[in-house]
Write an enzyme that holds these catalytic residues in place. Structure first.
Site, short mmCIF file in Angstrom:
data_model
loop_
_atom_site.label_atom_id
_atom_site.label_comp_id
_atom_site.label_asym_id
_atom_site.label_seq_id
_atom_site.Cartn_x
_atom_site.Cartn_y
_atom_site.Cartn_z
N THR A 211 31.89 -83.91 34.96
CA THR A 211 33.13 -83.65 34.23
C THR A 211 33.17 -82.38 33.38
O THR A 211 34.02 -81.53 33.58
CB THR A 211 33.46 -84.87 33.35
OG1 THR A 211 33.56 -86.00 34.22
CG2 THR A 211 34.77 -84.69 32.60
ZN LIG Z 1 35.03 -86.26 35.59
#
Ligand SMILES: [Zn+2]
Length: 407
Positions: free
Chosen positions: A73
């Site tokens: 992320t």
């Molecule tokens: Zn992510």
């Protein structure tokens, strides 16, 4: 010619702004960058995304977008807004050690680290450059947006609140559109994590993940209605950071059993493991153990990581990297082996399950364009083009995206 036209357009916008009593050169159409964390492009074919599919038909979509390695992320969100590979922008992982910055690790839950600009200062994100050009920005959650990177913050950047429902996030962004005419934002971001959470907990194929996909699509629908009712003709760029692969406690790699005891320090584990020797004198013993062939994974010294992963030059990358085959999980204890279930990401960024989503619609985009797969570093020069601001040097190239643009 296009360059001259763009320059004239910028000048005209500036003159109009001066007439309106403000010097800020806002783009003719606001740019809204939306991240749907962990949203795989094949989720669009589950029959629960009427709003996203309508947008894709009205504008452009990519068959897939390749994330950068590691396919997780924070590194990929920062890549999307800087055009740089994680090795170049410095957010090389969700968990990092850098004694030059702090004695404490950078982790997602370390609120102090997330706002410390020294972790982020190796690159300059879109909103910083935009603010420097007089374009006001508002970030409804984006990794890095809470730090004063190069001393500059977005005009508005609420602190991350994972409990805030998707609809409330949309409503906050819409409220920014109701600011007085001279104070509106030219660049905004929006972030949804529902699909990633469901994908991790239940796996990408699960009904609960499809429900989360439907929920995020409804939030996009709410955004579109809010824009229409306000007569805002925005350029929307909707992306994800990575995909998701099914994992199982049947496919675990107990790497610790192959390593000399007390020879290593685990920085991260799972789809890949990042390891440091526990002390400099342990490095060779650790290297020798990792050089033995280990099933379903490959290990390298950081200097020897294959070039196509574009990873290992940054001082923050630990000394050794082991990468598991998609669907396998590297673990460092019996306890964590037993807990492996649902979905994970972080694998080779070329693995099909790691593919990310790209949809763009608005006045800048041609209808019905389907783009071939491209690298997520290429989103940055697109965003800068939409803002009419020159991009900084980056690893990105707008060329694969040009067929989608009206100009
Ligand atoms: Zn992510």
């Amino acid at each position: 010619m296009a360059g001259i036209l763009r320059a004239m357009k910028t000048l005209l916008t500036l003159l109009l702004a001066l007439v309106a009593g403000t010097v800020a050169a806002q783009p003719a159409h606001p740019v809204i960058l939306v991240s749907m964390d962990g949203f795989r492009p094949d989720y669009l074919a589950r029959g629960v995304t009427p709003n996203l599919n309508r947008l894709a038909a009205a504008g452009a979509r990519a068959v897939a977008m390749r994330p950068s390695f590691p396919s997780i992320t924070f590194p990929n969100h920062y890549t999307l807004v800087t055009g740089m590979r994680p090795d170049h922008h410095g957010i090389v992982d969700n968990t990092m050690i850098d004694k030059a910055v702090s004695d404490r690790r950078f982790t997602l839950s370390n609120a102090e680290a997330v706002v410390d600009r020294r972790w982020w200062d190796q690159a300059e994100p879109v909103w910083v450059t935009a603010e420097r050009h007089g374009i006001r920005t508002g970030t409804m959650f984006w990794p890095g947006s809470e730090a004063a990177i190069h001393g500059v913050r977005p005009t508005v950047a609420p602190r991350f609140d994972g409990k805030l429902p998707a609809d409330a996030r949309v409503d906050m962004l819409l409220s920014w559109l109701d600011r007085p005419a001279g104070q509106r934002f030219g660049f905004m971001t929006l972030y949804f994590d529902d699909v990633d959470h469901a994908g991790h907990t239940f796996g990408p194929a699960a009904a609960q993940t499809t429900e989360a996909v439907a929920l995020v699509d409804q939030a996009i629908g709410r955004l579109l209605e809010g824009l229409a009712s306000r007569h805002v003709d925005a350029n929307l760029v909707i992306v994800s950071d990575h995909g998701m692969a099914e994992v199982s406690s049947e496919r675990v790699l107990p790497l610790y059993r192959a390593l000399p005891p007390d020879s290593y320090e685990e920085v991260t584990s799972g789809p890949y493991a990042a390891i440091n020797p526990s002390s400099p004198d342990k490095e060779e013993a650790l290297a020798a153990a990792l050089a033995m062939s280990l099933a379903h994974m490959q290990c390298w010294r950081k200097q020897e990581i294959p070039a196509r992963l574009a990873y290992g030059r940054n001082a923050r990358v630990p000394a050794f990297l082991c990468l598991a085959e998609p669907g396998w999980s590297i673990v460092f204890s019996e306890k964590s082996a037993a807990k492996v279930k649902g979905g994970k990401h972080g694998y080779d960024n070329a693995a099909p399950d790691m593919a990310a989503t790209f949809i763009a619609a608005g006045p800048a985009f041609k209808p019905g364009v389907v783009l071939q797969a491209f690298d997520n570093v290429d989103v940055y020069p697109l965003l800068m083009r939409l803002l009419d601001v020159a991009p900084l040097p980056s690893d990105g190239d707008i060329t694969p995206l040009l067929p989608a643009l009206v100009e």
